[in-house]
Design an enzyme around this catalytic site. Structure first.
Site, PDB file in Angstrom:
ATOM      1  CG  ASN A  33      19.805  27.609 -73.616  1.00  0.00           C
ATOM      2  OD1 ASN A  33      20.075  28.040 -74.730  1.00  0.00           O
ATOM      3  ND2 ASN A  33      20.712  27.433 -72.687  1.00  0.00           N
ATOM      4  CB  SER A  87      26.017  29.799 -73.356  1.00  0.00           C
ATOM      5  OG  SER A  87      25.203  30.427 -72.417  1.00  0.00           O
TER       6      SER A  87
END
Length: 452
Positions: A193, A255
């Site tokens: 991320n 995720s």
């Protein structure tokens, strides 16, 4: 070693934007279920008529899981905390593992299970395998990821979800990954991320499916890491899921995207139990979609890979089985020591090619011809040397002796390399809607959560 979970929590924000993936929101008695836009995007009701993931075990290597959550109860096995011992199904503090488990195999609750979070594969079983998180102080000598992988493989997981960031792999971790791949386990890892154009060693490892995140319009999330190893994308923004410290959470991250791919893999493994992990990946890759305006891009793309997953298409389209490894590469074997101390190098590639030089313990015709030619050449050289030696015995050696540069002709090395196929999984046309998904694709992107 602690691990970073590849998910960002979103504050109280309105989930806005049009659905590129599928149908418009339908009326529901439960706001939590309404928030699950990926289920509408995938036309999950049609998906579940084909497969629900029944009979498949998905290992979630992450925080421990709250197996008592009303949306998960009965779907979570005891599992193991590889660092502290004991089971991993009674988490009440850390939310991430429970979140991933619910995206994969939540079944909801209430009348008709119409309330709460429902996962993409609601009849799959979750095997929680807890490893240290960012705030934990792990044993510096522990090999948590390797131990977790080995436990998952040894306890029947055919899909392993790793929604975590792990930049550098130890040799033991590489061995554990290779073991899982040899056991035909489908390995899924988030790209991360940070919005950077490089992936760590875990999502880059051959045989692993690296997943990026896209929003409701199919556009790549701006914080999704990218690189040539990216294989697939999946929903990763404004994702509603269950939690351990509270009932539910809303989050962005690769995720979530990873968990949706693991759920899709569970659906496929239930529907096609005879397919290898590579052939499951092949179905996901061959049916992946791209947003409007991106249909002609060269694939795999560093951001999208081969595109975002379309579970219904992957389950129902007529896709050739393909080779054992499909689009997955195979890990390079570590060098081993042969008798007498000689080092034998390993090889890498797709694993689809027959070993060169041998077949059924015999030599091929090409090898026999090559050996015969080599023998003739050697005999000719020996004759020439003998003749010259006799001459030189009479005349003496030239100044400097008979020295000179050595040489010879050998066989060129055989190419290994990754799996290749004509067309390289190019998508033939624009993104197709899921069944029962009327309407066009409005271009309006969703509002990004502030500060994320």
């Amino acid at each position: 070693m602690s691990f970073t979970r590849t998910l960002r929590v979103v504050g109280s924000v309105v989930v806005a934007g049009a659905l590129l993936f599928g149908s418009a929101p339908a009326a529901s008695a439960d706001q939590i279920r309404d928030d699950q836009w990926p289920l509408k995007a995938f036309d999950a009701e049609s998906v579940w008529k084909v497969s629900t993931g029944k009979g498949v075990t998905v290992a979630v290597i992450d925080d421990a899981v709250n197996g008592s959550h009303p949306d998960l109860k009965g779907n979570v096995l005891p599992g193991k905390d590889v660092s502290n011992g004991g089971a991993a199904d009674h988490e009440s503090v850390n939310d991430h593992g429970t979140s991933m488990a619910s995206i994969i195999a939540g079944h909801g609750h209430g009348a008709g299970n119409a309330q709460g979070v429902k996962g993409l594969a609601p009849d799959a079983k979750i095997l929680p395998v807890a490893i240290p998180g960012e705030d934990d102080v792990p044993d510096p000598n522990a090999e948590s990821l390797a131990d977790a992988l080995n436990f998952a493989v040894d306890n029947g997981a055919s899909v392993i979800n790793m929604s975590l960031s792990h930049p550098v792999l130890t040799e033991k971790e590489k061995e554990a990954l290779s073991k899982a791949i040899k056991k035909d386990v489908f390995l899924v890892v988030g790209t991360g991320n940070d919005g950077v154009g490089r992936l760590g060693q875990l999502p880059s490892y051959p045989g692993v499916v690296a997943v990026g995140a896209v929003d409701k319009t199919g556009k790549v999330w701006d914080r999704s890491n990218y690189g040539p190893e990216t294989m697939l994308a999946a929903p990763g923004t404004f994702i509603r899921s269950a939690a351990a410290s509270k009932p539910y959470r809303l989050a962005n991250g690769t995720s979530d995207a990873t968990a949706y791919v693991s759920g899709a893999a569970a659906l496929l493994r239930a529907k096609f139990p005879d397919l290898t992990a590579g052939q499951i990946a092949n179905r996901l890759v061959k049916t992946a979609g791209l947003p409007a305006g991106k249909e002609g891009m060269k694939l795999p793309d560093p951001h999208y890979g081969y595109g975002f997953i379309k579970p219904y298409s992957a389950l129902t389209k007529d896709i050739p089985t393909g080779s054992k490894n499909g689009p997955l590469k195979t890990p390079q074997a570590e060098p081993s020591t042969a008798p007498g101390g000689a080092t034998v190098a390993g090889s890498s590639g797709s694993g689809n090619e027959q070993a060169t030089g041998q077949k059924d313990s015999g030599l091929g015709m090409g090898a026999i011809v090559g050996i015969a030619v080599g023998v003739l050449v050697v005999v000719g050289i020996i004759v020439l040397v003998v003749v010259r030696q006799k001459k030189n015995d009479r005349n003496g050696p030239p100044p400097g002796g008979f020295g000179g540069p050595g040489g010879g002709v050998g066989f060129p090395p055989q190419p290994g390399g990754p799996y290749q196929q004509q067309g390289a999984y190019q998508q033939p046309g624009p993104y197709q809607q899921q069944p029962g998904a009327p309407g066009a694709y409005p271009p309006a992107p969703p509002t990004q959560p502030p500060g994320q």
